[in-house]
Write a protein that holds these residues in place. Sequence first.
Motif, PDB file in Angstrom:
ATOM      1  N   GLY A 214      -3.317  -5.372   3.448  1.00  0.00           N
ATOM      2  CA  GLY A 214      -2.089  -5.125   2.716  1.00  0.00           C
ATOM      3  C   GLY A 214      -1.384  -3.873   3.194  1.00  0.00           C
ATOM      4  O   GLY A 214      -2.011  -2.821   3.354  1.00  0.00           O
ATOM      5  N   LEU A 215      -0.088  -3.984   3.446  1.00  0.00           N
ATOM      6  CA  LEU A 215       0.747  -2.836   3.782  1.00  0.00           C
ATOM      7  C   LEU A 215       1.461  -2.422   2.508  1.00  0.00           C
ATOM      8  O   LEU A 215       2.293  -3.158   1.977  1.00  0.00           O
ATOM      9  N   TRP A 216       1.143  -1.214   2.028  1.00  0.00           N
ATOM     10  CA  TRP A 216       1.610  -0.776   0.719  1.00  0.00           C
ATOM     11  C   TRP A 216       2.265   0.604   0.799  1.00  0.00           C
ATOM     12  O   TRP A 216       2.055   1.361   1.739  1.00  0.00           O
ATOM     13  N   GLY A 217       2.999   0.909  -0.256  1.00  0.00           N
ATOM     14  CA  GLY A 217       3.455   2.279  -0.489  1.00  0.00           C
ATOM     15  C   GLY A 217       4.498   2.800   0.451  1.00  0.00           C
ATOM     16  O   GLY A 217       4.693   4.013   0.542  1.00  0.00           O
ATOM     17  N   GLY A 218       5.198   1.931   1.172  1.00  0.00           N
ATOM     18  CA  GLY A 218       6.198   2.415   2.114  1.00  0.00           C
ATOM     19  C   GLY A 218       7.401   3.024   1.400  1.00  0.00           C
ATOM     20  O   GLY A 218       7.979   2.411   0.500  1.00  0.00           O
ATOM     21  N   ALA A 219       7.754   4.228   1.790  1.00  0.00           N
ATOM     22  CA  ALA A 219       8.927   4.904   1.223  1.00  0.00           C
ATOM     23  C   ALA A 219       9.438   5.905   2.250  1.00  0.00           C
ATOM     24  O   ALA A 219       8.654   6.651   2.841  1.00  0.00           O
ATOM     25  N   THR A 220      10.751   5.919   2.448  1.00  0.00           N
ATOM     26  CA  THR A 220      11.375   6.810   3.430  1.00  0.00           C
ATOM     27  C   THR A 220      12.596   7.474   2.799  1.00  0.00           C
ATOM     28  O   THR A 220      13.385   6.802   2.120  1.00  0.00           O
ATOM     29  N   ARG A 235       3.512  -0.620  12.799  1.00  0.00           N
ATOM     30  CA  ARG A 235       2.736  -0.779  14.027  1.00  0.00           C
ATOM     31  C   ARG A 235       1.376  -0.091  13.936  1.00  0.00           C
ATOM     32  O   ARG A 235       0.350  -0.681  14.292  1.00  0.00           O
ATOM     33  N   LEU A 236       1.348   1.138  13.456  1.00  0.00           N
ATOM     34  CA  LEU A 236       0.079   1.852  13.392  1.00  0.00           C
ATOM     35  C   LEU A 236      -0.883   1.162  12.427  1.00  0.00           C
ATOM     36  O   LEU A 236      -2.087   1.029  12.715  1.00  0.00           O
ATOM     37  N   ARG A 237      -0.368   0.689  11.320  1.00  0.00           N
ATOM     38  CA  ARG A 237      -1.245  -0.024  10.393  1.00  0.00           C
ATOM     39  C   ARG A 237      -1.731  -1.342  10.993  1.00  0.00           C
ATOM     40  O   ARG A 237      -2.901  -1.727  10.798  1.00  0.00           O
ATOM     41  N   ALA A 238      -0.878  -2.024  11.744  1.00  0.00           N
ATOM     42  CA  ALA A 238      -1.312  -3.245  12.423  1.00  0.00           C
ATOM     43  C   ALA A 238      -2.401  -2.946  13.443  1.00  0.00           C
ATOM     44  O   ALA A 238      -3.360  -3.713  13.598  1.00  0.00           O
ATOM     45  N   GLN A 239      -2.276  -1.837  14.153  1.00  0.00           N
ATOM     46  CA  GLN A 239      -3.311  -1.445  15.115  1.00  0.00           C
ATOM     47  C   GLN A 239      -4.654  -1.242  14.411  1.00  0.00           C
ATOM     48  O   GLN A 239      -5.696  -1.710  14.891  1.00  0.00           O
ATOM     49  N   HIS A 240      -4.627  -0.561  13.290  1.00  0.00           N
ATOM     50  CA  HIS A 240      -5.880  -0.296  12.581  1.00  0.00           C
ATOM     51  C   HIS A 240      -6.445  -1.576  11.963  1.00  0.00           C
ATOM     52  O   HIS A 240      -7.667  -1.753  11.901  1.00  0.00           O
ATOM     53  N   ALA A 241      -5.580  -2.474  11.502  1.00  0.00           N
ATOM     54  CA  ALA A 241      -6.068  -3.759  11.003  1.00  0.00           C
ATOM     55  C   ALA A 241      -6.698  -4.572  12.136  1.00  0.00           C
ATOM     56  O   ALA A 241      -7.759  -5.189  11.961  1.00  0.00           O
ATOM     57  N   ALA A 242      -6.076  -4.560  13.299  1.00  0.00           N
ATOM     58  CA  ALA A 242      -6.619  -5.289  14.445  1.00  0.00           C
ATOM     59  C   ALA A 242      -7.979  -4.734  14.841  1.00  0.00           C
ATOM     60  O   ALA A 242      -8.903  -5.490  15.172  1.00  0.00           O
ATOM     61  N   GLU A 243      -8.118  -3.425  14.812  1.00  0.00           N
ATOM     62  CA  GLU A 243      -9.402  -2.799  15.156  1.00  0.00           C
ATOM     63  C   GLU A 243     -10.504  -3.237  14.197  1.00  0.00           C
ATOM     64  O   GLU A 243     -11.677  -3.303  14.578  1.00  0.00           O
ATOM     65  N   ALA A 244     -10.129  -3.541  12.952  1.00  0.00           N
ATOM     66  CA  ALA A 244     -11.104  -3.992  11.956  1.00  0.00           C
ATOM     67  C   ALA A 244     -11.297  -5.502  11.975  1.00  0.00           C
ATOM     68  O   ALA A 244     -12.075  -6.045  11.181  1.00  0.00           O
ATOM     69  N   GLY A 245     -10.593  -6.197  12.885  1.00  0.00           N
ATOM     70  CA  GLY A 245     -10.742  -7.641  13.006  1.00  0.00           C
ATOM     71  C   GLY A 245      -9.997  -8.438  11.960  1.00  0.00           C
ATOM     72  O   GLY A 245     -10.321  -9.606  11.725  1.00  0.00           O
TER      73      GLY A 245
END
Length: 283
Positions: A214-220, A235-245
């Motif tokens: 889940g991608l949560w809490g986005g605020a800018t 992108r960074l969250r997708a990278q970390h999700a990919a690393e976790a399979g």
Amino acid sequence: MTLDPAALLARYDEQERSGTHARDGETTERVGGVLRTLYAADQGFVTAVGLDETTADAAIREQVEFFAALDGGRGRRFEWKVYGHDRPADLGARLEAAGFEPDDVEALVIGSTDDVLRATEGTQVPAGALLREVGDETLDDDARRIADLHTEVWGEPIPGYAERLVHDKRADPRGVRLYVVETDDDARRVLSAARLEMRPGAEPGAAPLSHFAGLWGGATVADWRGRGIYRSLVRLRAQHAAEAGVPYLQVDASPDSRPILERLGLVQVDWTRPYVWSPPGVD
């Protein structure tokens, strides 16, 4: 990847609305036709998993009575999250009649982690900004600053938000990851923040317990929007999700973020809407 929204939604319900995972200090249980979670940070969460027209009103009364009796009778605020395919179809109206306050409708969108990585290749934060993951040594301070950011962006504070971020990160450091974007100067003004929640395997390298991150809490902040910060956080969250399979990313998308996410390959599978009950005397 060609995505089947109906199949994704069915898999999401099976894995993410089953109540099979709770962090330290949390309790999740199925009570009749609802799934109820008590968080350590003085909050609660409910979602329907088996209601119909004949059982919904009684279930709503039961949950209100349960949360009203907590904390020595002072009561505890909780969110009831409604999905578009929940039954009965008028569940939201029944919650409003019972005193719940509706929040904004959001689109439940899901996409392939690999597709998002391909679509965001080369994405970077703009000049003058720095993206970093929050570590334990700065967690307490960063959680407070993230909470302040949310108050600035959304116009009102989220009760207990900083405390919940700290608890969740320390209770599940591999499953909860926090990120901030700040100015690359001495002021270190927080420009944006986000978090990733997933259920990785028991050990590094093991298969994940859920196929969805889940991608949560986005605020800018308003004056830095439209400059690639949100894409960089995705992108960074997708990278970390990919690393976790973890093969899929899931977002409850606002009208602002939904077009960005759809351009990255995510598809809408449903809609969601939170309804919040607060004890008497609590705004």
